[in-house]
Write a protein that holds these residues in place. Sequence first.
Motif, PDB file in Angstrom:
ATOM      1  N   ASN A 255      61.012  32.747  65.914  1.00 26.59           N
ATOM      2  CA  ASN A 255      59.777  33.325  65.368  1.00 26.59           C
ATOM      3  C   ASN A 255      58.734  33.645  66.447  1.00 26.59           C
ATOM      4  O   ASN A 255      57.548  33.351  66.303  1.00 26.59           O
ATOM      5  N   GLY A 256      59.200  34.211  67.546  1.00 27.55           N
ATOM      6  CA  GLY A 256      58.291  34.629  68.601  1.00 27.55           C
ATOM      7  C   GLY A 256      58.068  33.608  69.701  1.00 27.55           C
ATOM      8  O   GLY A 256      57.474  33.926  70.739  1.00 27.55           O
ATOM      9  N   GLU A 257      58.532  32.396  69.523  1.00 30.27           N
ATOM     10  CA  GLU A 257      58.396  31.380  70.571  1.00 30.27           C
ATOM     11  C   GLU A 257      59.447  31.616  71.651  1.00 30.27           C
ATOM     12  O   GLU A 257      60.500  32.221  71.413  1.00 30.27           O
ATOM     13  N   ASP A 258      59.186  31.094  72.847  1.00 30.14           N
ATOM     14  CA  ASP A 258      60.123  31.266  73.960  1.00 30.14           C
ATOM     15  C   ASP A 258      61.345  30.364  73.826  1.00 30.14           C
ATOM     16  O   ASP A 258      62.436  30.719  74.282  1.00 30.14           O
ATOM     17  N   SER A 259      61.150  29.191  73.230  1.00 30.10           N
ATOM     18  CA  SER A 259      62.238  28.234  73.106  1.00 30.10           C
ATOM     19  C   SER A 259      61.919  27.261  71.977  1.00 30.10           C
ATOM     20  O   SER A 259      60.785  27.186  71.493  1.00 30.10           O
ATOM     21  N   PHE A 260      62.938  26.508  71.589  1.00 30.45           N
ATOM     22  CA  PHE A 260      62.734  25.477  70.578  1.00 30.45           C
ATOM     23  C   PHE A 260      62.196  24.212  71.237  1.00 30.45           C
ATOM     24  O   PHE A 260      62.763  23.747  72.244  1.00 30.45           O
ATOM     25  N   PRO A 261      61.123  23.635  70.731  1.00 33.59           N
ATOM     26  CA  PRO A 261      60.649  22.359  71.271  1.00 33.59           C
ATOM     27  C   PRO A 261      61.723  21.285  71.043  1.00 33.59           C
ATOM     28  O   PRO A 261      62.184  21.093  69.921  1.00 33.59           O
ATOM     29  N   SER A 263      61.433  17.993  72.136  1.00 35.51           N
ATOM     30  CA  SER A 263      60.894  16.631  72.199  1.00 35.51           C
ATOM     31  C   SER A 263      59.461  16.652  71.700  1.00 35.51           C
ATOM     32  O   SER A 263      58.832  17.713  71.579  1.00 35.51           O
ATOM     33  N   MET A 264      58.941  15.471  71.457  1.00 35.24           N
ATOM     34  CA  MET A 264      57.551  15.354  71.013  1.00 35.24           C
ATOM     35  C   MET A 264      56.600  15.937  72.053  1.00 35.24           C
ATOM     36  O   MET A 264      55.596  16.575  71.726  1.00 35.24           O
ATOM     37  N   ALA A 265      56.934  15.753  73.333  1.00 30.52           N
ATOM     38  CA  ALA A 265      56.058  16.237  74.400  1.00 30.52           C
ATOM     39  C   ALA A 265      55.952  17.758  74.411  1.00 30.52           C
ATOM     40  O   ALA A 265      54.952  18.314  74.863  1.00 30.52           O
ATOM     41  N   LYS A 266      56.977  18.434  73.889  1.00 33.36           N
ATOM     42  CA  LYS A 266      56.988  19.894  73.912  1.00 33.36           C
ATOM     43  C   LYS A 266      56.583  20.519  72.578  1.00 33.36           C
ATOM     44  O   LYS A 266      56.523  21.743  72.455  1.00 33.36           O
ATOM     45  N   TRP A 267      56.320  19.681  71.595  1.00 35.65           N
ATOM     46  CA  TRP A 267      56.086  20.180  70.244  1.00 35.65           C
ATOM     47  C   TRP A 267      54.609  20.114  69.875  1.00 35.65           C
ATOM     48  O   TRP A 267      53.898  19.182  70.252  1.00 35.65           O
ATOM     49  N   THR A 268      54.139  21.116  69.162  1.00 40.04           N
ATOM     50  CA  THR A 268      52.786  21.096  68.587  1.00 40.04           C
ATOM     51  C   THR A 268      52.889  21.576  67.145  1.00 40.04           C
ATOM     52  O   THR A 268      53.783  22.358  66.791  1.00 40.04           O
ATOM     53  N   PRO A 269      51.989  21.128  66.267  1.00 41.83           N
ATOM     54  CA  PRO A 269      52.079  21.495  64.848  1.00 41.83           C
ATOM     55  C   PRO A 269      52.022  23.000  64.594  1.00 41.83           C
ATOM     56  O   PRO A 269      52.565  23.473  63.587  1.00 41.83           O
ATOM     57  N   ALA A 272      55.676  27.962  66.011  1.00 40.20           N
ATOM     58  CA  ALA A 272      56.243  28.772  64.933  1.00 40.20           C
ATOM     59  C   ALA A 272      57.757  28.629  64.787  1.00 40.20           C
ATOM     60  O   ALA A 272      58.336  29.109  63.808  1.00 40.20           O
ATOM     61  N   ALA A 273      58.414  27.991  65.750  1.00 34.22           N
ATOM     62  CA  ALA A 273      59.877  27.873  65.700  1.00 34.22           C
ATOM     63  C   ALA A 273      60.315  27.042  64.492  1.00 34.22           C
ATOM     64  O   ALA A 273      59.667  26.060  64.117  1.00 34.22           O
ATOM     65  N   ILE A 274      61.431  27.437  63.895  1.00 36.98           N
ATOM     66  CA  ILE A 274      62.007  26.734  62.750  1.00 36.98           C
ATOM     67  C   ILE A 274      63.397  26.241  63.148  1.00 36.98           C
ATOM     68  O   ILE A 274      64.221  27.006  63.652  1.00 36.98           O
ATOM     69  N   TYR A 275      63.652  24.963  62.904  1.00 37.86           N
ATOM     70  CA  TYR A 275      64.963  24.383  63.207  1.00 37.86           C
ATOM     71  C   TYR A 275      65.925  24.612  62.043  1.00 37.86           C
ATOM     72  O   TYR A 275      65.526  24.752  60.884  1.00 37.86           O
ATOM     73  N   GLY A 276      67.220  24.593  62.370  1.00 42.98           N
ATOM     74  CA  GLY A 276      68.234  24.695  61.315  1.00 42.98           C
ATOM     75  C   GLY A 276      68.242  23.458  60.442  1.00 42.98           C
ATOM     76  O   GLY A 276      68.207  23.539  59.219  1.00 42.98           O
ATOM     77  N   TYR A 277      68.306  22.307  61.100  1.00 42.65           N
ATOM     78  CA  TYR A 277      68.129  21.060  60.353  1.00 42.65           C
ATOM     79  C   TYR A 277      67.636  19.972  61.293  1.00 42.65           C
ATOM     80  O   TYR A 277      67.849  20.037  62.516  1.00 42.65           O
ATOM     81  N   GLU A 344      61.336  13.814  58.596  1.00 41.34           N
ATOM     82  CA  GLU A 344      60.793  13.923  57.244  1.00 41.34           C
ATOM     83  C   GLU A 344      59.549  14.818  57.220  1.00 41.34           C
ATOM     84  O   GLU A 344      59.376  15.641  56.314  1.00 41.34           O
ATOM     85  N   TYR A 345      58.689  14.645  58.231  1.00 43.31           N
ATOM     86  CA  TYR A 345      57.465  15.449  58.273  1.00 43.31           C
ATOM     87  C   TYR A 345      57.775  16.910  58.578  1.00 43.31           C
ATOM     88  O   TYR A 345      57.139  17.816  58.024  1.00 43.31           O
ATOM     89  N   LEU A 346      58.727  17.152  59.464  1.00 41.54           N
ATOM     90  CA  LEU A 346      59.090  18.526  59.798  1.00 41.54           C
ATOM     91  C   LEU A 346      59.627  19.256  58.571  1.00 41.54           C
ATOM     92  O   LEU A 346      59.295  20.421  58.327  1.00 41.54           O
ATOM     93  N   PHE A 347      60.445  18.573  57.785  1.00 42.68           N
ATOM     94  CA  PHE A 347      60.957  19.206  56.570  1.00 42.68           C
ATOM     95  C   PHE A 347      59.823  19.408  55.559  1.00 42.68           C
ATOM     96  O   PHE A 347      59.713  20.469  54.944  1.00 42.68           O
TER      97      PHE A 347
END
Length: 507
Positions: A255-261, A263-269, A272-277, A344-347
């Motif tokens: 969704n326009g991001e360069d990569s999938f986060p 780890s927690m250090a690379k992730w922000t709320p 826009a990236a969406i994981y498969g599961y 759980e929160y991501l879902f």
Amino acid sequence: MKKRLFILSVLSVFLILTLIFTSCGDKNANENNNKNEDLKLNETENKNDENSNQSETLIDDYIFPELNCGGDIFNLLNVTTTWDFYTVIVHESQTGEILDDTIYKRNLTVEEKFNVKLKETGVLIDQIEAQIKKTIMAGDAEYDMAYCPTYCNSPIGALITQNLFYDLNEIPELQLDKPWWNQAVNQECVIGAGQKLYFTCCDINIMNLQAPWCVYINEDMMKNLGLDLPYNLVKAGQWTIDKFFEYAKAGAQLNGEDSFPTSMAKWTPNNAAIYGYCSYEGGTRALVIGTGEKFISRDSDGMPYLSIETQRFYDICDKIVEITKPDGIYQNANDYNSGGFHFEYLFRDSKCLMSVAEIKASETFREMDDTFGIVPIPKYDENQDNYYSSVARQMPVLVVPNTVADTQRTGIILDAMAYLSTRDVTPVFFDVTMSQKRLRNEESIEMLQIIKDSVIYDVGTAYGWSSDIYVSITDALDKGTNSAASQIEKQRDKVETKIEKTMELMD
């Protein structure tokens, strides 16, 4: 009633698994709240006037033995968790919440029937093993029963081999062959030539009803991606690892991001990236067990053995690595205190298409904006006869400390509580708490039944025989590496030695 008990027995086999209870009560209290139970008692007693010399009172088709505890306390030691499981066994009063009040009325029936007062002591699940060991080894008879996790800091087998618990088969008042006791656990966990059983499971503590693993799906996201909801695949027996992989790949979107986060250090709320599961190591273990593989089986003589040294198991591991290795298709997110980077929160926040989680996670998803549903853990392939749902390793099971002097009293009270739990509490949990309050459509309610019917239990973890190899293989799979063959070669002898030592102590 026989038909009803048959249905409830299916619910009870839901593995896998929990226990117990406590003591004396004021028979004059809360009479109005127990009016229905009194009516049942009166109706049955009237029907049996001609047999009034009997010392038993029949409610439906359950016989309550005569027992008067004289107002004594029945102490139960119970687990608590910080993982949002419902574990409470004793409520001091009604709360207006139907599940709480059903449990309260169950206890009131037991207290009034046996003139006993139930008292619960809660200990964090990762501390209760030490509490049990310390209390029993000191000869302290404080607790009449206890719930103990099958595996938390160590396997329950470590406590069993120290002779801390009764063989439950020596307490005939526990009608362990009845449907209000978990037959899947009983059958898997009887060991040795003497067919000894040191722990069991029932619905006194309903954590076992929340412990099975399943797959949560985001229906809105699936529809937007043009994916068919997998309910019909499940019913046709075609919900497989390959189909799960297909959906997970479709769900992974940058969704326009360069990569999938990763780890927690690379992730922000606001990423826009969406994981498969999303899940964590426990979810990967659930995928393995969902293929029908057991780490420990029994030979024709009933001797346990390591049973994963097969080509089918190696192929299963290869398939799971295909899912867990690529970035984005799968994300291990288990930072519970992060406020967001947790599966759980991501879902819940629509950051992944699917999540592999326990039934209890549905509580977290109640306020979810998107529509969610549940399906069973996928099969290995369509040739697999059934779906299989493992339970959380920490699922607590019921034990009776060897310091209990009056096992007849303990057996009578626990058996009655288990029966009433299956008759009254279990239907409320599934038909009201889950079906009406949490799940959002008829398809998911139908899936819940399939999941309930598919629960299995692996005794190897509980006794500690296969714990190390189980963790090492599945942790590697979770990180995208198949080390099954090398781990089996490395640990086979250790597993066999552990089994031999346990069997020597039991026989």
